[in-house]
Design an enzyme around this catalytic site. Structure first.
Site, PDB file in Angstrom:
ATOM      1  N   PHE A 123       0.777  -0.654  -0.486  1.00  0.00           N
ATOM      2  CA  PHE A 123       0.540  -0.166   0.059  1.00  0.00           C
ATOM      3  C   PHE A 123       0.723   1.249   0.147  1.00  0.00           C
ATOM      4  CE2 PHE A 123      -4.327   1.219   1.104  1.00  0.00           C
ATOM      5  CZ  PHE A 123      -5.570   0.236   0.567  1.00  0.00           C
ATOM      6  N   GLN A 236      -8.129  14.844   4.155  1.00  0.00           N
ATOM      7  CA  GLN A 236      -7.675  13.630   2.893  1.00  0.00           C
ATOM      8  C   GLN A 236      -8.412  13.481   1.951  1.00  0.00           C
ATOM      9  OE1 GLN A 236      -6.399   9.388   3.891  1.00  0.00           O
ATOM     10  NE2 GLN A 236      -4.290   9.799   3.025  1.00  0.00           N
ATOM     11  N   HIS A 238      -8.667  11.315  -1.117  1.00  0.00           N
ATOM     12  CA  HIS A 238      -8.076   9.962  -1.518  1.00  0.00           C
ATOM     13  C   HIS A 238      -7.674  10.271  -3.214  1.00  0.00           C
ATOM     14  CE1 HIS A 238      -7.774   6.074  -2.321  1.00  0.00           C
ATOM     15  NE2 HIS A 238      -7.534   5.570  -1.275  1.00  0.00           N
ATOM     16  N   LEU A 252     -15.270   5.384  -3.439  1.00  0.00           N
ATOM     17  CA  LEU A 252     -14.215   4.853  -2.908  1.00  0.00           C
ATOM     18  C   LEU A 252     -13.680   4.152  -4.037  1.00  0.00           C
ATOM     19  CD1 LEU A 252     -10.989   6.146  -1.599  1.00  0.00           C
ATOM     20  CD2 LEU A 252     -11.843   4.003  -0.194  1.00  0.00           C
ATOM     21  N   GLU A 255      -6.694   1.668  -3.057  1.00  0.00           N
ATOM     22  CA  GLU A 255      -5.600   1.859  -3.042  1.00  0.00           C
ATOM     23  C   GLU A 255      -4.988   0.662  -3.177  1.00  0.00           C
ATOM     24  OE1 GLU A 255      -4.169   4.381  -0.128  1.00  0.00           O
ATOM     25  OE2 GLU A 255      -1.845   3.446  -0.648  1.00  0.00           O
ATOM     26  N   ARG A 311      -1.114   9.640   0.032  1.00  0.00           N
ATOM     27  CA  ARG A 311      -2.175  10.102  -0.586  1.00  0.00           C
ATOM     28  C   ARG A 311      -2.315  11.204  -1.225  1.00  0.00           C
ATOM     29  NH1 ARG A 311      -6.373   6.448   2.274  1.00  0.00           N
ATOM     30  NH2 ARG A 311      -5.817   4.522   1.493  1.00  0.00           N
ATOM     31  N   HIS A 377     -11.745  12.246   1.734  1.00  0.00           N
ATOM     32  CA  HIS A 377     -11.894  10.501   2.115  1.00  0.00           C
ATOM     33  C   HIS A 377     -11.879  11.111   3.950  1.00  0.00           C
ATOM     34  CE1 HIS A 377     -11.755   6.283   1.958  1.00  0.00           C
ATOM     35  NE2 HIS A 377     -10.393   6.577   2.753  1.00  0.00           N
ATOM     36  N   ARG A 412      -2.949  10.837   6.604  1.00  0.00           N
ATOM     37  CA  ARG A 412      -2.362   9.513   6.773  1.00  0.00           C
ATOM     38  C   ARG A 412      -2.366   8.618   6.099  1.00  0.00           C
ATOM     39  NH1 ARG A 412      -6.527   5.101   6.304  1.00  0.00           N
ATOM     40  NH2 ARG A 412      -8.006   6.382   5.020  1.00  0.00           N
TER      41      ARG A 412
END
Lengths: 600, 249, 259
Positions: A123, A236, A238, A252, A255, A311, A377, A412
């Site tokens: 990730f 954030q 995304h 969404l 990722e 991100r 997000h 994050r």
């Protein structure tokens, strides 16, 4: 005793919110032997955690034995641009593996390695493959496991019950006031300790991956009783949300698509992320496509693909590509896994992405690239808590999960939120229970306080206003999307604050039709209060931080500023006004600081 | 794009009626979008449940033209242009208001299913070893998003209210199959499946499988294997005889 | 806004029911037609008690032929006191296999019983006990009918081998192919059975400790997904195989030798 006229419940600990953090907190509190209630806005098991897809980050070392908590800690801090509360990041990295194994002990079934351990996937921002996962529905697995474990623990669950205000006795939190969605009747909870686990704030933006519940209730509740909020400027986006068709915009796209080999391309077919590698991550990021592709199988010889930069970096790069006119037909960029993995692998590893695109967009992701763009997000900011105990700055109040601030700093990493939920959910339950045990027997709730809240809630039925709650909400989302989005500047932020003042005034004129029984218009009218509060906090904090760092990007201050690297922006209520201040970050001890020097 | 006419059932436990609304429809919209438009434009107080709007939470089930479906995953382009669309609440559960029903039956059943009980850890670090083939079967069951459409469509409780006392419903056969086939679980639940869950009431007419938005093959992979396990324990005469002769087990 | 009054279903003030506007009745109607046609034909064929053997082909409706009055004896188990059609001695066995089959149960509960006729359409009857009481509780013996069905696969395979033995030695006729196709489809139907899948491996909780059973279970599971298809194909093929043999035996059709 005027509070007799409301349905009243008394508990040692109440947990508000039943996502991963709330469920884990309630399980822990009841395991400590205190009377526990779990209160949630939706039905049990529907909380936003179900939408988490990619996985839960924990340095189990099953795939790469080199992985350990120090590496995870370092990745988390660097992903957060060193603004994280170091102690939270440390506890998180240390305890996540145990929490994952605990989920397995409660019946969760993660995908397996060849030798029968929990499989881990790559990730963004994680040095090693670290995310325990179940295809692309890890959040569902987690919430179901916790839910099925919790139902046998004697926890009282109040479903479809929304909390609108916290109650205080003197300086300490002592309960909550809410309503049953089904009947519209009010309900009062008296409690020795209150745990907030209400999640995020994304519903204040137009393009968002968040559900209707994410209206920042917990942030507003804590703010309302005088608790500090920190890092509110960090929201954030995304990088990969669906962009087409319009009705699904923002949903969404995990990722995990990139973690499993997918790559971002612009309209010219270029893998543009190679052009956006920031200095901060240059040493650890691949420079050529060959190296990036090699990294998926051999992490020792190759460096990480820039498709998996944190991100904030990827979202900004996508915005820049679109602005430069190299976007996809519907205003996104392409995310291609079809040309890189065979159809069977795609369907096995990403079943719900396959399903989602097939059913909602008529796109077969095993044959065609997806069109994606940034979507609101996650809120890094939230209630300021003590790292070890999750205690907020108001006695008796605790917070865990997305509603708590500090853990993720300025940005994050993917996968760190599910682990955050269980690590700090457990701590919140534990320390709330301990606090409750130490607290004296009973307290009184001021009847006048309750009456005032109830009157305020019922105003939309009674006043002769002319505003539709849905219209006010839509206008708020437009305002936040355009003026407090990914790229910000002083002029727009000031304009946003002016518009928010107007919206606040319009909210005072909202009128709802019908009666109190299951009336979404009325519910929205009350949620607007929370959304406006957090929107203002975000805009004010964003105005205060005159630099670009992590998820907060200022056109007028495009660089990181070391002086801002030493402070949190704190928002708190002073009287009826919102005050904003800068306060120093907690300092990392030397032994941890050394981890960052070694790696240079 | 053109307007669409939608008939939405509105009312509460005392009764109700279909109300007709006209709303504009754009490309890619789903039934839930249409309901949201009705809510925003015509009826602020139209009650409905929804959360994720991406087919992952299972909140927005209703009966669209008589078919139980998730409204967030029902595209408007599956209807013929000009067709009037009917949206009614799930029939099996008592009405609260409009499209919102009281699904507490399901939560009560869930509570009565004994918890998962794992065997002791396999490794000194407290973890277990399971192979992917051990869990593939169970992972299918754990895809369930608890939308309760299977419970809604199952005629055993849909048409025979009294059977709710004796029948857990497809969702909980999936749950029980999950526990029965879980490689770590040590409990035996065939007696429970037969008596409490009432698997004999299921006549495997497969509507649960047909409506499952997660495409879980409920009947073939959960219910029938459970029926076979119940036969092993309770109906197989040879097994029964062997047990009598050889003593228990 | 037009408002239309709706009648409420009885006790709960519940939501309206049976709102389906599509042709939900097509599926049950086709099932009734298909199963009905087979039942009528097979009953007639069984009663006919003639034209079931056309050397070297034996109709599957009369195989194994076990009575003294057989035109082509497989093995004699019943004496000459039996004067009825020998088909009745054996047809019940594949009959109960299909009757208790999980797929056919679905098909006839829906189309003949109307419990329910289609999804989200109301049951025809008020009372309902499912498979908990006599006689439907006997559906649970399905695995024993499966064992019988396996026996029939063995016998019909033997018949298909015999269909290669012409008076002048080895040969293949159209009838040979018909019998082989039939037995293959019957085998696919039989071994894709849910009970078979359970008995061969489905009962195992930890597959990695029983790798052989896991492999069998895995293959059978793939077949099992098409159990309904095999049910219809084999039902058709067994009827057509009988019809073919019958027409040849009656002299209406001439069997073509291929080899």
């Amino acid at each position: 005793m005027a509070d007799e006229k409301y349905e009243t419940h008394e508990y040692d600990v109440i947990v508000i919110g039943a996502g991963g953090a709330g469920l884990r907190a309630a399980i822990e509190a009841s395991a400590q032997g205190v009377r526990t209630a779990l209160i949630c806005k939706s039905l049990l098991g529907k909380a936003h955690t179900v939408m988490a897809e990619g996985g839960i980050a924990a340095a189990l070392g099953n795939v790469y034995p080199e992985d350990n908590w120090q590496v995870h800690f370092r990745d988390t801090m660097r992903g957060g641009k060193m603004l994280n509360n170091w102690r939270m990041a440390q506890l998180h990295a240390q305890e996540a593996p145990a929490r994952v194994v605990e989920l397995e002990a409660w019946g969760a079934l993660f995908d397996r390695t060849k030798d029968g351990r929990i499989l881990q996937r790559d990730f963004g921002g994680h040095r090693y493959a670290r995310l325990a996962h179940v295809g692309d529905r890890t959040g569902l697995e987690m919430i179901r496991t916790l839910q099925q474990h919790a139902v046998h623990k004697g926890i009282d669950v109040f479903m479809e019950c929304t909390i609108v205000r916290l109650l205080k006795e003197g300086e300490r939190a002592c309960g909550a006031f809410g309503y049953w969605r089904e009947t519209g009747r009010f309900v009062v909870f008296k409690a020795k300790a209150v745990v907030l686990a209400t999640g995020g704030i994304g519903k204040a933006w137009k393009i968002t991956s968040n559900s209707w519940e994410y209206t920042g209730d917990g942030h507003a509740l804590a703010y309302g009783v005088g608790a500090d909020l920190i890092d509110m400027e960090f929201v954030q986006f995304h990088p990969t949300g669906m962009v087409w068709p319009p009705s699904v915009r923002g949903i969404l796209v995990t990722e995990g698509v990139r973690g499993d080999g997918g790559t971002l391309k612009n309209a010219l077919g270029e893998r543009f992320m190679f052009n956006y590698i920031p200095e901060f991550f240059r040493a650890e990021t691949a420079e050529t496509e060959a190296e990036a592709d090699g990294w998926y199988t051999d992490k020792k010889k190759n460096r990480r693909t820039p498709d998996l930069l944190p991100r904030d970096e990827v979202a900004r790069a996508i915005v820049a590509e679109i602005k430069a006119g190299r976007g996809s037909p519907h205003g996104g960029v392409f995310l291609d896994i079809a040309s890189r993995r065979d159809p069977e692998t795609i369907k096995r590893r990403l079943p719900s992405m396959y399903h989602q695109f097939k059913e909602l967009a008529d796109v077969d992701i095993t044959k065609q690239p997806m069109e994606v763009g940034p979507t609101c997000h996650y809120a890094m900011g939230g209630v300021r808590v003590d790292a070890d105990t999750t205690a907020a700055t108001v006695p008796g109040l605790f917070a865990a999960g997305e509603v708590a601030g500090g853990m993720h700093g300025a940005n994050r990493l993917g996968g760190n939120s599910l682990s955050d939920l269980v690590v700090f959910g457990r701590r919140a339950g534990l320390y709330a229970a301990e606090y409750a045990k130490r607290s004296p027997g009973s307290f009184t709730v001021d009847a006048g306080q309750l009456g005032a809240i109830a009157r305020e809630c019922l105003e939309p039925f009674e006043r002769g206003g002319d505003e539709n709650p849905y219209t006010v909400h839509r206008d708020l989302q437009e305002c936040m999307q355009i003026l407090v989005g990914i790229i910000r500047n002083e002029g727009e932020l000031k304009k946003a604050l002016e518009e928010l003042a107007v919206l606040r005034e319009r909210q005072g004129r909202v009128r709802v039709a019908g009666n109190r029984q299951y009336n979404p218009g009325w519910h929205l009218a009350m949620d607007l209060h929370s959304m406006l509060t957090v929107s203002e906090a975000v805009a004010r904090a964003a105005l205060e931080r005159k630099e670009s760092r992590g998820a907060h990007t200022r056109e007028d201050y495009p660089r990181m500023d070391p002086t801002f690297g030493k402070v949190n922006v704190v928002v708190r209520r002073v009287g009826d006004a919102m005050s904003v201040s800068q306060e120093p970050l907690p300092q990392m001890p030397d032994d941890l600081r050394r981890l960052f020097e070694e790696s240079k | 794009m053109a307007d669409v006419t939608v008939r939405v059932w509105r009312g509460n436990a005392q009764g109700g009626a279909f109300h007709e609304y006209r709303v504009p429809v754009e490309e890619g919209m789903v039934v839930l979008d249409v309901l949201h438009r009705i809510q925003a434009i015509h009826a602020n107080d139209l009650a409905l449940r929804w959360n994720c709007k991406a087919g992952k939470c299972g909140s927005c089930g209703a009966e669209v033209n008589g078919h139980p479906r998730l409204t967030c995953m029902t595209r408007m382009n599956i209807f013929t242009p000009g067709e009037t669309i009917t949206v009614a609440p799930m029939k099996t559960f008592p009405i609260i208001k409009d499209l919102v029903t009281d699904v507490s039956f399901n939560f009560q059943v869930a509570k009565k299913i004994p918890a998962f009980q794992s065997r002791p850890p396999d490794a000194p670090d407290g973890s277990w070893r399971m192979m992917q083939e051990d869990i593939d079967r169970v992972q299918e069951f754990r895809k369930c998003i608890e939308c309760f459409l299977c419970q809604n469509v199952c005629h055993v409780i849909r048409d025979h209210e009294g059977k709710k006392q004796h029948f857990a419903g497809p969702r909980f056969f999936v749950r029980l199959a999950e526990l029965e086939m879980h490689p770590l679980d040590t409990g035996t639940r065939t007696g429970l499946v037969k008596e409490f869950a009432g698997i004999g009431l299921c006549n495997i007419t497969k509507c649960c499988t047909e409506v499952c938005p997660e495409h879980i093959r409920i009947t073939d992979n959960a219910i029938i294997p459970l029926k076979e396990r119940v036969v092993d324990e309770h109906y197989d005469p040879v097994v029964w005889l062997l047990r009598k002769v050889l003593g228990k087990r | 806004m037009a408002i239309e009054a709706v009648k409420h279903a009885g006790d709960r003030g519940a939501a309206p029911t049976a709102l389906r506007k599509d042709a939900w009745w097509v599926q049950p109607a086709l099932t009734v037609l298909g199963l009905g046609a087979f039942i009528v034909y097979s009953t007639w064929a069984a009663f006919q008690n003639a034209y079931y053997y056309a050397d070297p082909y034996l109709s599957p409706f009369y195989s194994p032929c076990v009575a003294a009055n057989c035109q082509h004896l497989t093995v004699q188990l019943v004496g000459s006191w039996w004067t009825w059609s020998p088909a009745f001695l054996i047809l019940w066995a594949p009959g109960v296999f299909r009757l208790t089959c999980y797929y056919y149960r679905k098909a006839y509960y829906r189309s003949f019983w109307w419990a329910p006729p289609a999804c989200a359409m109301p049951d025809a009857r008020r009372g309902y006990d499912g498979e908990t009481s006599f006689p439907l509780v006997f559906q649970n013996i399905h695995r024993y009918t499966f064992y019988l069905a396996v026996l029939f696969i063995v016998i019909l395979t033997w018949d298909a081998i015999l269909a290669l033995r012409f008076p002048d030695g080895f040969g293949v006729g159209v009838g040979t192919l018909v019998l082989w196709v039939n037995v293959v489809l019957l085998a696919l139907y039989t071994f894709s059975c849910h009970s078979c899948r359970h008995l061969c491996g489905g009962h195992v909780d930890i597959f990695s400790r029983a790798p052989f059973r896991y492999r069998i279970w895995h293959r059978l599971s793939m077949l099992n997904e098409r159990h309904a298809l095999f049910a219809w194909l084999s039902l058709t093929s067994v009827g057509l195989a009988d019809l073919y043999v019958r027409l040849v035996a009656m002299g209406i059709l001439r069997d073509v030798r291929l080899l």
